[in-house]
Design an enzyme around this catalytic site. Structure first.
Site, PDB file in Angstrom:
ATOM      1  N   SER A 126       0.714  -1.159  -0.222  1.00  0.00           N
ATOM      2  CA  SER A 126      -0.461   0.061   0.005  1.00  0.00           C
ATOM      3  C   SER A 126       1.078   1.119  -0.246  1.00  0.00           C
ATOM      4  O   SER A 126       2.023   1.614   0.750  1.00  0.00           O
ATOM      5  CB  SER A 126      -0.728   0.204   1.164  1.00  0.00           C
ATOM      6  N   GLY A 127       0.785   2.231  -0.899  1.00  0.00           N
ATOM      7  CA  GLY A 127       1.194   3.133  -1.231  1.00  0.00           C
ATOM      8  C   GLY A 127       2.617   3.176  -1.950  1.00  0.00           C
ATOM      9  O   GLY A 127       3.083   4.549  -1.862  1.00  0.00           O
ATOM     10  N   THR A 131      -1.710   2.107  -7.918  1.00  0.00           N
ATOM     11  CA  THR A 131      -3.226   3.181  -8.109  1.00  0.00           C
ATOM     12  C   THR A 131      -2.061   4.134  -9.722  1.00  0.00           C
ATOM     13  O   THR A 131      -2.855   4.305 -10.656  1.00  0.00           O
ATOM     14  CB  THR A 131      -4.129   4.010  -7.567  1.00  0.00           C
ATOM     15  N   ASN A 176      -0.712   5.710   2.873  1.00  0.00           N
ATOM     16  CA  ASN A 176      -1.317   6.399   1.500  1.00  0.00           C
ATOM     17  C   ASN A 176      -2.826   7.106   1.942  1.00  0.00           C
ATOM     18  O   ASN A 176      -3.132   6.243   2.589  1.00  0.00           O
ATOM     19  CB  ASN A 176      -1.055   5.194   0.592  1.00  0.00           C
ATOM     20  N   SER A 179      -5.594   5.205  -0.138  1.00  0.00           N
ATOM     21  CA  SER A 179      -4.919   3.931  -0.505  1.00  0.00           C
ATOM     22  C   SER A 179      -6.232   3.548  -1.025  1.00  0.00           C
ATOM     23  O   SER A 179      -7.352   3.601  -0.304  1.00  0.00           O
ATOM     24  CB  SER A 179      -4.728   3.526   1.233  1.00  0.00           C
ATOM     25  N   SER A 180      -6.128   2.820  -2.188  1.00  0.00           N
ATOM     26  CA  SER A 180      -7.857   1.823  -2.609  1.00  0.00           C
ATOM     27  C   SER A 180      -7.237   0.661  -1.415  1.00  0.00           C
ATOM     28  O   SER A 180      -6.738  -0.010  -1.155  1.00  0.00           O
ATOM     29  CB  SER A 180      -7.052   0.720  -3.553  1.00  0.00           C
ATOM     30  N   GLY A 408      -1.007  -4.883  -2.265  1.00  0.00           N
ATOM     31  CA  GLY A 408       0.382  -6.146  -2.224  1.00  0.00           C
ATOM     32  C   GLY A 408       0.781  -7.237  -0.587  1.00  0.00           C
ATOM     33  O   GLY A 408      -0.601  -7.403   0.091  1.00  0.00           O
ATOM     34  N   GLU A 410       0.172  -7.704   2.709  1.00  0.00           N
ATOM     35  CA  GLU A 410       0.352  -7.342   3.796  1.00  0.00           C
ATOM     36  C   GLU A 410       0.412  -8.216   5.699  1.00  0.00           C
ATOM     37  O   GLU A 410      -0.058  -9.112   5.400  1.00  0.00           O
ATOM     38  CB  GLU A 410      -1.086  -6.918   3.925  1.00  0.00           C
TER      39      GLU A 410
HETATM   40  N1  LIG Z   1       5.049   7.900  -9.880  1.00  0.00           N
HETATM   41  C1  LIG Z   1       4.634   8.941  -8.330  1.00  0.00           C
HETATM   42  N2  LIG Z   1       4.817   9.979  -9.032  1.00  0.00           N
HETATM   43  C2  LIG Z   1       4.462  10.692  -8.353  1.00  0.00           C
HETATM   44  N3  LIG Z   1       4.363  10.396  -7.177  1.00  0.00           N
HETATM   45  C3  LIG Z   1       3.763   9.611  -6.872  1.00  0.00           C
HETATM   46  C4  LIG Z   1       4.014   8.541  -7.793  1.00  0.00           C
HETATM   47  N4  LIG Z   1       3.443   7.733  -7.517  1.00  0.00           N
HETATM   48  C5  LIG Z   1       2.434   7.666  -6.228  1.00  0.00           C
HETATM   49  N5  LIG Z   1       2.854   8.639  -6.072  1.00  0.00           N
HETATM   50  C6  LIG Z   1       2.988   9.271  -4.955  1.00  0.00           C
HETATM   51  O1  LIG Z   1       1.729   8.098  -3.743  1.00  0.00           O
HETATM   52  C7  LIG Z   1       0.741   8.143  -3.299  1.00  0.00           C
HETATM   53  C8  LIG Z   1       1.036   6.832  -3.313  1.00  0.00           C
HETATM   54  O2  LIG Z   1       0.820   5.749  -4.347  1.00  0.00           O
HETATM   55  P1  LIG Z   1      -0.648   4.786  -4.927  1.00  0.00           P
HETATM   56  O3  LIG Z   1      -0.310   4.536  -5.665  1.00  0.00           O
HETATM   57  O4  LIG Z   1      -2.560   5.471  -4.382  1.00  0.00           O
HETATM   58  O5  LIG Z   1      -0.547   4.143  -3.951  1.00  0.00           O
HETATM   59  P2  LIG Z   1      -1.021   1.998  -3.970  1.00  0.00           P
HETATM   60  O6  LIG Z   1      -2.086   2.002  -4.489  1.00  0.00           O
HETATM   61  O7  LIG Z   1      -0.303   1.262  -4.414  1.00  0.00           O
HETATM   62  O8  LIG Z   1      -1.517   1.769  -2.755  1.00  0.00           O
HETATM   63  C9  LIG Z   1      -0.033   8.687  -4.465  1.00  0.00           C
HETATM   64  O9  LIG Z   1      -1.524   9.282  -4.144  1.00  0.00           O
HETATM   65  C10 LIG Z   1       1.071   9.594  -4.578  1.00  0.00           C
HETATM   66  O10 LIG Z   1       1.310  10.551  -4.189  1.00  0.00           O
HETATM   67 MG   LIG Z   2      -4.154   2.028  -5.127  1.00  0.00          MG
END
Ligand SMILES: Nc1ncnc2c1ncn2[C@@H]1O[C@H](COP(=O)(O)OP(=O)(O)O)[C@@H](O)[C@H]1O
Ligand SMILES: [Mg+2]
Length: 1019
Positions: A126-127, A131, A176, A179-180, A408, A410
């Site tokens: 997560s984070g 996404t 995050n 977070s999804s 992923g 956890e």
């Molecule tokens: N490629 C990227 N460039 C800049 N910031 C990013 C990038 N990927 C993620 N982030 C930052 O990290 C945060 C968490 O990403 P996210 O995709 O929501 O994580 P996940 O889906 O894996 O939990 C986003 O809100 C953003 O602020």
């Molecule tokens: Mg996500």
């Protein structure tokens, strides 16, 4: 600045990195851009060091072969602009630095060229940026794929589905802020042109527990806060809500309803707009908001003890709102929240304890929210559906790219059923990953004709079986426990697990463990040894999670969404529904099936630190993820055989300068060229293999040495190339000059011998003549039928030229005739008749040719009375004429009207004379420029008066029309000097014609009429 061909410009600030394999020589600075080139590939430390160095240089992407590893930068690196997208379009994977766009583009091209469905699997904690990665991929397709109007709607909906799903399925967590809290698999469908035409989303395991409880520092799903912050006042009043999240128990469990990085108010606007774009009706949005509000009211529903100690609801207003918002009967709802049904049909009920009532309330909130979420996904899917009727033509020829953004591995302090499902899912995906990666490696070896060398790897199937095997697996045992009669308890479940799974190498409980491990596993816990590590799960509540909530009341809801989500059969059927675990297992099996049918690509996301800070690289945290993502395993599989492989042409192109045999160009088979090259470079047999189209190099060291040799050779190569280039240029110039002189010589000689029979001396010249004649025709053919120009052909082409000229004319005439309109055709036909009658006969004819004949000269000036008298005979042509009396030659103005069977002379409203065409013997005119004509009719005919002498300005036109209508084209006499006409009773009159300066009509000698016609063109 112009760059040598092996340099490419990358990076937003105009920085120039050396890319492609060139990066290998810059490896000391930013490590390797592909982990397979790590010398010490089994060392986790070397792996992490490479990641760290690149991350320090803001290079967040690195490959493991075709797998993309991405480290979350936690800041905008400005590498996602449209210009960046363009840079990665259609470029070969290894030619440019690693990027999520390279994966997107590569996948898209593979789909288009191989016509095979693709999927991109994105995983990570997560984070870690999953996404974001999936959004970047979607944006890449939205920007770079071709679209039409209809498709742009689908594209917008695909993009807009994100904010909606995120509002309802994402929340702020400690890891995050967005977070999804559900797994998502999205299919994007493309038509045969590669344009997006539809989509479909599958959702997995929404974290429903968040609806009723959040850990400290976390929030409920965004939508609740968005509605309270952004919703209009009337709307909130209607829903019975206040604009204050603090007032709602379900929203403040984590004590942070407000987060600085989130703007709920503006997010609300985005979501409302997105719902419209996706095509939600107002009533549907209303129903959806009613459900959201009802969850908040459920959270505020309190229980107390009644007079007889029974549990009762103490917050009446909430109940009223609930029954209104959920569209259910109030008393029934009250009973559902405080009583339990003993039979499925619900005839017998027993009161619930305080704790049980609270649990029933929370269960209801979770169920209602969870199902509404599923409904939302289904609704989005409807709007993204590929409409066959619109794109019938592309039916059957569409391909799909799937995007999997799923949680992923956890591990928490306390891991519950949800973590169990998530980790089980990761086991399955890891298995798929190993299977497919190994499979594709093996396939590549096979295709290249290289013997496959078995790779040692840990197959996690044993853990998957432990969880899902029929009768013996964890889920089967759980199902059995839930279904068996009596009161199942967590402890009895744990015992059953111990009985069945005891002794399995990957399953441990407190009782089964010994020594040290025993201390680490609690009495209410069991431990699974996953491929990525050990996780302790609490059984506490495991069974409660599976139990079925009372849904009788909700089944009767008036709310359209709820009535679609909760089916009556659920409560009436005797069959117990599947447990959540079995449902999850089945949906996972389906997902794996979907993924197996596609060509996979992987994006592995890593979080560099827990503080969401940019520029911080926490090695311990990264090491943990590298392990949990199985990246070392991945690298080992990829490196098992050969570290590096390239197509022969790419390899030869790059290194050919290192061997005199292949420099500057290799002319033979590519494989032989590569063999010559590597032999010269001194590669040992165990270092490489030659496949059918590729060279496989076992150790990176070999490649680096070759790269270094190339680097060392470059300055010398520069001089060499420069010298070569200059020499080549002057050689080419001299060659061209020699050639020109030769041509001129041939030409002159040919000109001298041009009149001779074809012989070697004039061959070139004659051919040139013929060629230039034909080329002149090609470049400058006659443009119209009137264009009579034609180039003069050389003697040898005279006959051909005539044929060509005729053909060309015929073609132009055919084209001309085809273009003629009916009106114009009629005109032309009349002109042809006129020419047959008058050409070379009458002096005024040439002047009449360019003047168009008109349909009628009288317009609408016909007298109505005359028209009536004519009855059915329609006037086809009318013209003003002067009639001369046969005796005395008095001039009288008349109208001459022609119908299809007769002509009439009209004076004002009176019909003066009718001449039937049948009775018309002939027409006489003079050969001069005058407008006289005599219509000869038989004088013995009583009905008809005698011959008529007329004068008219449009004599050619009138006579042509009259002769045509009366079919008297052959009866037009053209006289030189005089015309005789019958007067009456055998008497004759004569008109004499002479030429003069102007038109004069006078009575002449012997009672003749004397007409002097102006002489225009003396003949
Ligand atoms: N490629 C990227 N460039 C800049 N910031 C990013 C990038 N990927 C993620 N982030 C930052 O990290 C945060 C968490 O990403 P996210 O995709 O929501 O994580 P996940 O889906 O894996 O939990 C986003 O809100 C953003 O602020
Ligand atoms: Mg996500």
């Amino acid at each position: 600045m112009s760059l040598p061909p092996h340099w490419k410009e990358v990076g937003g600030e105009g920085r120039v990195h050396r890319v492609m394999e060139s990066t290998l020589t810059a490896r000391d600075r930013v490590g390797v851009q592909d982990f397979v080139l790590l010398e010490n590939y089994t060392s986790e430390a070397a792996f992490i060091e490479n990641l760290r160095r690149r991350f320090g240089e803001k290079l967040i992407y690195t490959y493991i072969g075709s797998v993309l590893v991405s480290v979350n930068p936690y800041k905008d690196l400005e590498i996602y602009s449209k210009a960046h997208m363009e840079r990665y379009r259609g470029v070969s994977f290894y030619e440019i630095s690693p990027h999520i766009y390279a994966v997107s583009d590569n996948t898209y091209r593979a789909m288009r060229t191989e016509r095979r469905d693709q999927c991109i699997l994105i995983s990570g904690e997560s984070g870690a940026g999953k996404t974001e990665a999936s959004k970047k991929i979607l944006q890449y397709y939205a920007t770079t794929c071709p679209v039409t109007d209809h498709m742009s709607t689908i594209r917008d909906r695909l993009l807009q589905s994100n904010p909606v799903l995120e509002a309802f399925g994402n929340a702020k967590t400690l890891r995050n802020d967005n977070s999804s809290r559900f797994g998502k698999y999205m299919d994007v469908q493309f038509d045969f042109r590669g344009a997006p035409i539809g989509g479909h989303i599958l959702n997995y395991l929404l974290e429903k527990s968040r609806v009723v409880h959040q850990n400290h520092g976390e929030r409920n799903f965004h939508i609740f806060y968005q509605l309270l912050e952004g919703g209009e006042q009337d709307q909130l009043s209607k829903l019975g809500l206040e604009r204050n999240a603090q007032k709602y128990h379900y929203l403040v469990k984590g004590c942070c309803p407000r987060v600085s990085s989130i703007n709920d108010k503006s997010d609300w606007k985005t979501v409302r707009k997105a719902l419209t774009v996706i095509g939600f009706h107002e009533e549907e949005v209303e129903d959806l908001l009613n459900i959201i509000a009802s969850v908040l009211h459920l959270g505020n529903t309190q229980f107390g003890e009644g007079e007889d100690g029974e549990t009762q609801i103490t917050t009446e207003p909430q109940l009223t709102y609930l029954s209104k918002l959920l569209g259910v009967d109030g008393p029934a709802l009250r009973e559902a929240l405080t009583h339990k049904k003993l039979t499925a049909k619900g005839e017998e009920v027993s009161p619930l304890s305080f704790e049980q009532a609270v649990a029933a309330r929370d269960a209801l909130a979770k169920a209602v929210y969870g199902r509404a979420f599923t409904w939302l996904v289904a609704k989005i899917n409807q709007s993204l559906a590929f409409k066959d009727e619109v794109y019938n033509s592309s039916k059957g020829s569409s391909s799909v790219i799937g995007l999997l953004d799923i949680y992923g591995f956890e591990v928490f302090q306390h891991n519950s059923f949800e973590q169990f499902c998530i980790n089980y899912c990761n086991e399955k995906l890891q298995q798929l990953f190993i299977k497919l990666t190994l499979k594709s490696e093996q396939e590549e070896y096979e295709a290249e004709g290289i013997t496959w060398e078995p790779v040692k790897y840990f197959d996690n199937k044993i853990i998957c079986d432990l969880v899902e095997e029929k009768h013996k697996g964890f889920i089967s045992i759980l199902d059995e426990e839930c279904l068996r009669p009596g009161e199942p308890s967590d402890i009895s479940f744990l015992e059953k697990l111990e009985d069945t799974l005891g002794g399995h190498a990957h399953f441990v409980t407190h009782k089964l463990a010994n020594g040290k491990t025993r201390k680490a596993v609690g009495r209410e816990e069991f431990r699974l040894i996953h491929y990525a590590g050990e996780v302790n799960y609490t059984v506490n509540g495991e069974l409660a999670n599976q139990s079925v909530n009372s849904r009788t009341v909700i089944c009767q809801s008036d709310n359209q969404i709820l009535s679609q989500c909760f089916h009556r059969e659920e409560v009436t059927t005797q069959k117990r529904p599947e447990t959540a675990a079995t449902q999850f297992k089945n949906s996972l099996a389906k997902l794996i099936e979907i993924l197996m049918s596609k060509e996979p690509s992987y994006v592995r996301c890593i979080k560099p630190n827990d503080a969401k800070q940019s520029g911080r690289f926490d090695e311990a945290l990264v090491r943990h993820q590298v392990k949990y993502l199985g990246l070392m395993e991945n690298l080992r599989v990829r490196r098992a055989g050969f570290a590096y492989r390239r197509r022969y042409e790419a390899f030869l192109q790059r290194y050919k300068s290192l061997c005199p045999g292949t420099w500057p160009n290799w002319q033979g088979r590519l494989a032989d060229g590569v063999a010559t090259l590597v032999q010269h470079l001194g590669y040992k047999p165990e270092e490489y293999k030659l496949g059918k189209t590729k060279i496989f190099i076992r150790f990176p060291k070999t490649l680096f040495t070759t790269e270094d040799a190339l680097e060392a050779r470059r300055p010398a190569l520069g001089c060499l190339v420069w010298g070569e280039l200059i020499g080549m240029k002057s050689r080419r110039k001299a060659r061209r000059r020699r050639h020109a002189a030769e041509i001129i010589r041939k030409f002159i000689k040919g000109f001298i011998y041009r009149h001779y029979e074809r012989c070697p001396e004039n061959e070139y010249f004659l051919d040139h003549q013929r060629f230039s004649f034909l080329m002149t025709l090609v470049r400058n053919p006659p443009k119209s039928v009137l264009d009579k120009s034609w180039p003069v052909p050389p003697p040898s082409l005279t006959e051909a030229s005539e044929h060509l000229c005729r053909l060309c004319m015929q073609n132009m005439m055919r084209a001309y005739c085809r273009r003629i309109q009916p009106e114009w055709k009629k005109q032309m036909e009349q002109k042809v008749v006129a020419s047959q009658i008058f050409q070379d006969q009458k002096d005024s004819y040439p002047q009449s040719v360019p003047k168009l004949f008109v349909a009628s000269r009288l317009g609408r000036e016909f007298n109505l009375k005359v028209i009536q008298t004519l009855g059915n005979d329609k006037v086809k042509y009318g013209v003003a004429v002067t009639k001369y009396d046969r005796r005395g030659y008095k001039a009288r103005p008349r109208q001459l009207l022609l119908t299809s069977s007769f002509a009439v002379l009209v004076a004002e409203a009176k019909l003066k004379q009718r001449i039937d065409y049948a009775a018309l013997r002939s027409i006489s005119v003079s050969s001069l420029t005058d407008g006289f004509m005599v219509l000869h009719v038989p004088s013995e005919d009583n009905k008809q008066k005698s011959d008529v002498v007329l004068q008219c300005d449009h004599v050619i036109e009138v006579v042509t029309k009259l002769a045509t209508m009366a079919d008297k084209k052959n009866k037009v006499n053209i006289s030189q000097d005089s015309i005789k006409f019958a007067v009456a009773r055998g008497k004759e009159g004569v008109i004499d014609f002479t030429s003069g300066s102007e038109l004069k009509v006078a009575k002449g000698k012997k009672g003749h009429l004397l007409v002097t016609a102006p002489q225009l063109n003396p003949r």
